[in-house]
Design an enzyme around this catalytic site. Structure first.
Site, PDB file in Angstrom:
ATOM      1  N   GLY A 127       0.827  -5.110   0.930  1.00 25.84           N
ATOM      2  CA  GLY A 127      -0.359  -5.231   0.078  1.00 25.84           C
ATOM      3  C   GLY A 127      -0.062  -5.899  -1.252  1.00 25.84           C
ATOM      4  N   GLU A 135      -0.264  -9.473  -0.519  1.00 29.73           N
ATOM      5  CA  GLU A 135      -1.682  -9.775  -0.270  1.00 29.73           C
ATOM      6  C   GLU A 135      -2.474  -9.804  -1.584  1.00 29.73           C
ATOM      7  OE1 GLU A 135      -1.690  -6.537   2.587  1.00 29.73           O
ATOM      8  OE2 GLU A 135      -2.484  -7.909   4.090  1.00 29.73           O
ATOM      9  N   GLU A 156       4.869  -4.997   7.237  1.00 29.45           N
ATOM     10  CA  GLU A 156       4.122  -3.917   7.887  1.00 29.45           C
ATOM     11  C   GLU A 156       4.585  -3.659   9.320  1.00 29.45           C
ATOM     12  OE1 GLU A 156       2.804  -6.359   6.069  1.00 29.45           O
ATOM     13  OE2 GLU A 156       1.239  -5.558   4.755  1.00 29.45           O
ATOM     14  N   ALA A 197       0.864  -1.183   0.000  1.00 23.30           N
ATOM     15  CA  ALA A 197       0.000   0.000   0.000  1.00 23.30           C
ATOM     16  C   ALA A 197       0.899   1.230   0.000  1.00 23.30           C
ATOM     17  CB  ALA A 197      -0.909  -0.024   1.225  1.00 23.30           C
TER      18      ALA A 197
HETATM   19  N1  CAA Z   1       4.592   3.156  -0.808  1.00 21.86           N
HETATM   20  C1  CAA Z   1       4.984   4.299  -1.370  1.00 21.86           C
HETATM   21  N2  CAA Z   1       6.176   4.445  -2.001  1.00 21.86           N
HETATM   22  C2  CAA Z   1       6.976   3.363  -2.069  1.00 21.86           C
HETATM   23  C3  CAA Z   1       6.605   2.124  -1.519  1.00 21.86           C
HETATM   24  C4  CAA Z   1       5.344   2.038  -0.872  1.00 21.86           C
HETATM   25  N3  CAA Z   1       4.881   0.896  -0.348  1.00 21.86           N
HETATM   26  N4  CAA Z   1       7.628   1.253  -1.739  1.00 21.86           N
HETATM   27  C5  CAA Z   1       8.578   1.922  -2.416  1.00 21.86           C
HETATM   28  N5  CAA Z   1       8.192   3.197  -2.612  1.00 21.86           N
HETATM   29  C6  CAA Z   1       8.926   4.271  -3.292  1.00 21.86           C
HETATM   30  C7  CAA Z   1      10.093   4.754  -2.456  1.00 21.86           C
HETATM   31  O1  CAA Z   1       9.650   5.702  -1.491  1.00 21.86           O
HETATM   32  C8  CAA Z   1      10.981   5.330  -3.519  1.00 21.86           C
HETATM   33  O2  CAA Z   1      10.476   6.605  -3.871  1.00 21.86           O
HETATM   34  P1  CAA Z   1      11.521   7.844  -4.147  1.00 21.86           P
HETATM   35  O3  CAA Z   1      12.335   7.383  -5.325  1.00 21.86           O
HETATM   36  O4  CAA Z   1      10.599   8.962  -4.464  1.00 21.86           O
HETATM   37  O5  CAA Z   1      12.309   7.992  -2.911  1.00 21.86           O
HETATM   38  C9  CAA Z   1      10.769   4.419  -4.712  1.00 21.86           C
HETATM   39  O6  CAA Z   1       9.536   3.744  -4.460  1.00 21.86           O
HETATM   40  C10 CAA Z   1      11.853   3.359  -4.855  1.00 21.86           C
HETATM   41  O7  CAA Z   1      11.980   2.694  -3.606  1.00 21.86           O
HETATM   42  P2  CAA Z   1      13.380   2.495  -2.856  1.00 21.86           P
HETATM   43  O8  CAA Z   1      14.306   3.640  -3.154  1.00 21.86           O
HETATM   44  O9  CAA Z   1      13.093   2.232  -1.421  1.00 21.86           O
HETATM   45  O10 CAA Z   1      13.914   1.194  -3.599  1.00 21.86           O
HETATM   46  P3  CAA Z   1      14.895   0.077  -3.023  1.00 21.86           P
HETATM   47  O11 CAA Z   1      15.231  -0.783  -4.178  1.00 21.86           O
HETATM   48  O12 CAA Z   1      16.000   0.693  -2.234  1.00 21.86           O
HETATM   49  O13 CAA Z   1      13.991  -0.756  -1.970  1.00 21.86           O
HETATM   50  C11 CAA Z   1      12.004  -1.924  -1.244  1.00 21.86           C
HETATM   51  C12 CAA Z   1      12.896  -1.499  -2.434  1.00 21.86           C
HETATM   52  C13 CAA Z   1      12.743  -2.905  -0.346  1.00 21.86           C
HETATM   53  C14 CAA Z   1      10.753  -2.571  -1.828  1.00 21.86           C
HETATM   54  C15 CAA Z   1      11.619  -0.657  -0.415  1.00 21.86           C
HETATM   55  O14 CAA Z   1      11.114   0.340  -1.291  1.00 21.86           O
HETATM   56  C16 CAA Z   1      10.583  -0.895   0.640  1.00 21.86           C
HETATM   57  O15 CAA Z   1      10.885  -1.440   1.684  1.00 21.86           O
HETATM   58  N6  CAA Z   1       9.333  -0.482   0.365  1.00 21.86           N
HETATM   59  C17 CAA Z   1       8.253  -0.565   1.339  1.00 21.86           C
HETATM   60  C18 CAA Z   1       7.721  -1.967   1.464  1.00 21.86           C
HETATM   61  C19 CAA Z   1       6.642  -2.025   2.537  1.00 21.86           C
HETATM   62  O16 CAA Z   1       6.858  -1.708   3.686  1.00 21.86           O
HETATM   63  N7  CAA Z   1       5.422  -2.425   2.125  1.00 21.86           N
HETATM   64  C20 CAA Z   1       4.299  -2.545   3.026  1.00 21.86           C
HETATM   65  C21 CAA Z   1       3.444  -1.316   2.940  1.00 21.86           C
HETATM   66  S1  CAA Z   1       2.162  -1.308   4.156  1.00 21.86           S
HETATM   67  C22 CAA Z   1       0.921  -2.229   3.483  1.00 21.86           C
HETATM   68  O17 CAA Z   1       1.013  -2.736   2.383  1.00 21.86           O
HETATM   69  C23 CAA Z   1      -0.327  -2.354   4.319  1.00 21.86           C
HETATM   70  C24 CAA Z   1      -1.236  -3.450   3.849  1.00 21.86           C
HETATM   71  O18 CAA Z   1      -1.215  -4.523   4.351  1.00 21.86           O
HETATM   72  C25 CAA Z   1      -2.220  -3.176   2.812  1.00 21.86           C
END
Ligand code: CAA
Length: 259
Positions: free
Chosen positions: A110, A113, A133, A66
């Site tokens: 998400g 999921e 999460e 998400a």
């Molecule tokens: N939401 C919004 N933006 C996101 C995102 C997310 N879930 N995941 C990545 N992005 C964005 C980053 O902020 C980044 O944006 P900028 O270039 O503007 O800074 C861009 O995508 C690229 O990401 P990274 O620079 O972080 O890329 P990376 O290769 O270094 O890392 C990754 C990749 C490990 C996937 C890392 O991006 C990450 O950990 N993302 C979050 C994953 C996460 O926590 N997901 C769970 C979300 S909560 C949820 O989903 C609730 C639910 O149950 C419905």
């Protein structure tokens, strides 16, 4: 309909392919993206020619979850009051035609999921699954704590939900989360092959098979077996049952008419 966050195409006239396309945010699942995904799924569901759908992402990310940038600002009133995550996340559950997830790269939160809401997952060898999460101070909110243990068992589901670690494609296949793992450059060929096969079988039997397997997760064994048996019996009323069995006995290819 013109979409901003997804690409939509058909393959072989019978398979609908939806590609999540929000590359700058690794296909983070914003409300707008989920609205478009819901609309595309509904359109393929309504299109009589389509017999199977595929949801896929990019090489780097199926979907990274998400949208954290949006969620970060939410209050309890926004989340609970606005019933955050229900909006259009449930559409996929109402789709009766099979939906396959073709996963490459990150399928996190998400994203994992969403893949689990599809009927099965074919993964590229670079796929990474996780429910991170907990690292954000929350828990999965789109079924992760419910579907993951059903797919991989309690121990691994707890491990993933409590530590937030990622699992690679090999571990995911071993655990039963994904049905096949293929090299990235074979992912779409493999998934399309499966989707075309499904779309060309008798549609009524396909719908019944999906409905019956899903029933296994919602009922006890006796009820589930009875449900299956009644669906099995009802398929003897279809032209495709006659055609399928005649073709087998005649040593020829079946030509299903979806009737
Ligand atoms: N939401 C919004 N933006 C996101 C995102 C997310 N879930 N995941 C990545 N992005 C964005 C980053 O902020 C980044 O944006 P900028 O270039 O503007 O800074 C861009 O995508 C690229 O990401 P990274 O620079 O972080 O890329 P990376 O290769 O270094 O890392 C990754 C990749 C490990 C996937 C890392 O991006 C990450 O950990 N993302 C979050 C994953 C996460 O926590 N997901 C769970 C979300 S909560 C949820 O989903 C609730 C639910 O149950 C419905």
């Amino acid at each position: 309909m013109a979409y901003q966050f997804i690409d939509v195409r058909t393959e072989g006239e019978v398979v609908g392919v939806i590609t999540l396309n929000r590359p700058k945010a690794l296909n983070a699942l914003s409300n707008d993206l989920m609205d478009e995904l819901g609309a595309a799924l509904r359109a393929f569901e309504a299109d009589e020619r389509i017999g199977c759908m595929i949801i896929t992402g990019s090489e780097k990310a199926f979907a990274a979850g998400a949208d954290i940038a949006v969620m970060a600002k939410y209050s309890f009133a926004d989340a609970y009051g606005g019933d955050f995550i229900t909006r259009n996340w449930e559409v996929i559950r109402s789709i009766r035609k099979p939906v396959i997830a073709a996963v490459s790269g990150f399928a996190l939160g998400g994203g994992c999921e969403l893949a689990m809401m599809c009927d099965f997952i074919i993964a590229a060898d670079n796929a990474k699954f996780g429910q991170p999460e907990i690292k954000l101070g929350v828990i999965p909110g789109a079924g992760g704590t419910q579907r993951l243990p059903r797919a991989v068992g309690k121990s691994k589901a707890m491990d993933l939900a409590l530590t937030g670690r990622m699992m690679n494609a090999e571990e995911a296949e071993r655990a039963g989360l994904v049905s096949r793992v293929v090299p990235y450059d074979k992912l779409m060929d493999e998934t399309l092959g499966a989707a075309l096969q499904i779309a060309n079988f008798g549609r009524l039997a396909v719908l019944a098979a999906k409905e019956s397997v899903n029933r296994a997760f919602e009922s006890g064994l006796s009820d589930g077996v009875m449900f299956e048996r009644r669906l099995f019996h009802s398929l003897f009323a279809t032209a495709d049952q006659k055609e399928g069995m005649d073709a087998f006995l005649g040593k020829r290819e079946a030509k299903f008419t979806h009737r």
